[in-house]
Scaffold this motif. Structure first.
Motif, PDB file in Angstrom:
ATOM      1  N   VAL A   1       0.129   8.363   7.916  1.00 17.75           N
ATOM      2  CA  VAL A   1       1.136   7.533   8.569  1.00 17.75           C
ATOM      3  C   VAL A   1       2.412   7.674   7.741  1.00 17.75           C
ATOM      4  CG1 VAL A   1       1.794   5.180   9.248  1.00 17.75           C
ATOM      5  CG2 VAL A   1      -0.597   5.908   9.418  1.00 17.75           C
ATOM      6  N   VAL A   2       3.525   7.933   8.426  1.00 21.88           N
ATOM      7  CA  VAL A   2       4.808   8.121   7.756  1.00 21.88           C
ATOM      8  C   VAL A   2       5.795   7.088   8.285  1.00 21.88           C
ATOM      9  CG1 VAL A   2       6.727   9.721   7.348  1.00 21.88           C
ATOM     10  CG2 VAL A   2       4.390  10.605   7.544  1.00 21.88           C
ATOM     11  N   MET A   3       6.521   6.456   7.361  1.00 19.06           N
ATOM     12  CA  MET A   3       7.527   5.481   7.750  1.00 19.06           C
ATOM     13  C   MET A   3       8.858   5.856   7.097  1.00 19.06           C
ATOM     14  SD  MET A   3       7.675   1.328   7.301  1.00 19.06           S
ATOM     15  CE  MET A   3       7.955   1.324   5.552  1.00 19.06           C
TER      16      MET A   3
ATOM     17  N   ALA B   1      17.617   5.102   1.327  1.00 17.77           N
ATOM     18  CA  ALA B   1      16.771   5.629   2.397  1.00 17.77           C
ATOM     19  C   ALA B   1      15.406   5.890   1.772  1.00 17.77           C
ATOM     20  CB  ALA B   1      17.360   6.918   2.960  1.00 17.77           C
ATOM     21  N   VAL B   2      14.344   5.477   2.460  1.00 17.71           N
ATOM     22  CA  VAL B   2      12.998   5.579   1.899  1.00 17.71           C
ATOM     23  C   VAL B   2      12.054   6.216   2.906  1.00 17.71           C
ATOM     24  CG1 VAL B   2      11.050   4.297   0.911  1.00 17.71           C
ATOM     25  CG2 VAL B   2      13.387   3.478   0.539  1.00 17.71           C
ATOM     26  N   VAL B   3      11.240   7.156   2.426  1.00 18.50           N
ATOM     27  CA  VAL B   3      10.152   7.713   3.224  1.00 18.50           C
ATOM     28  C   VAL B   3       8.856   7.332   2.511  1.00 18.50           C
ATOM     29  CG1 VAL B   3       9.030   9.793   4.077  1.00 18.50           C
ATOM     30  CG2 VAL B   3      11.525   9.633   4.092  1.00 18.50           C
ATOM     31  N   ASP B   4       8.013   6.602   3.207  1.00 19.41           N
ATOM     32  CA  ASP B   4       6.680   6.252   2.709  1.00 19.41           C
ATOM     33  C   ASP B   4       5.669   7.067   3.490  1.00 19.41           C
ATOM     34  OD1 ASP B   4       7.111   3.918   0.845  1.00 19.41           O
ATOM     35  OD2 ASP B   4       8.046   3.093   2.650  1.00 19.41           O
ATOM     36  N   ILE B   5       4.746   7.682   2.781  1.00 20.98           N
ATOM     37  CA  ILE B   5       3.669   8.441   3.412  1.00 20.98           C
ATOM     38  C   ILE B   5       2.358   7.813   2.939  1.00 20.98           C
ATOM     39  CG2 ILE B   5       2.573  10.698   3.703  1.00 20.98           C
ATOM     40  CD1 ILE B   5       5.307  11.907   2.731  1.00 20.98           C
ATOM     41  N   TRP B   6       1.520   7.471   3.887  1.00 21.83           N
ATOM     42  CA  TRP B   6       0.236   6.831   3.584  1.00 21.83           C
ATOM     43  C   TRP B   6      -0.891   7.732   4.086  1.00 21.83           C
ATOM     44  CZ3 TRP B   6       1.100   2.081   1.289  1.00 21.83           C
ATOM     45  CH2 TRP B   6       2.355   1.512   1.493  1.00 21.83           C
ATOM     46  N   ARG B   7      -1.924   7.944   3.273  1.00 15.15           N
ATOM     47  CA  ARG B   7      -3.116   8.667   3.726  1.00 15.15           C
ATOM     48  C   ARG B   7      -4.269   7.680   3.747  1.00 15.15           C
ATOM     49  NH1 ARG B   7      -7.649  11.127   2.026  1.00 15.15           N
ATOM     50  NH2 ARG B   7      -7.210  10.833  -0.186  1.00 15.15           N
TER      51      ARG B   7
END
Length: 158
Positions: free
Chosen positions: A107-109, A123-129
């Protein structure tokens, strides 16, 4: 979507500016993707709505690892402690979510965040596995919006 991290009892407000969110993957992948997206959204809701970092703990696997460029990866306990410490100086922070995308186990936000009076923010990119319904890894990439022009230099031809 706009989140406002309020002091004390955390409150948030959604302003959905992402447009139509469609996934054209196969049904089983779509179900897993939707479930994973819901788990991440539930984790963020638990944190922002209550301010209770411990509400995140049951959604993170015991071997959870948080990665951040330029810093050491942290374990579940280390990351929860860092989030707990960060909430105090970040009270009143606004988070505008532009995209939440999910594909398979990721999931990417993408969001913009700023403290009141602190323009233009980050600016932030969060990547969840996720694995088996648990968040197992997270990556966080942060760029100060004021430095965007300077960081585009590498795109220019020599």
């Amino acid at each position: 979507m706009l989140l406002v991290v309020a002091p004390g009892a955390m409150k948030w407000e959604f302003i959905d500016n992402r447009g139509n969110d469609r996934n054209t993957a196969a049904m089983t992948t779509q179900n897993m993707t939707t479930d994973n997206k819901s788990i991440v959204q539930r984790a963020l809701t638990a944190l922002v709505a209550t301010g209770d970092v411990d509400a995140l703990a049951p959604l993170l696997s015991e071997d959870f690892v948080h990665h951040r460029p330029g810093s050491t990866s942290s374990t579940k306990a280390e990351w929860l402690a860092a989030v707990r410490a960060a909430l105090i100086p970040l009270a009143g922070m606004q988070v505008e979510i532009h995209h939440v995308l999910a594909e398979g186990d990721h999931v990417v936000m993408y969001s913009r965040r700023w403290l009141p009076g602190a323009e233009p923010g980050i600016a932030v990119v969060d990547i969840w596995r996720l694995d088996d319904g648990m968040i197992t890894e997270a990556w966080e990439i942060i760029e100060p919006v004021a430095q965007v022009a300077a960081n585009l230099v590498w795109w220019e031809s020599a």
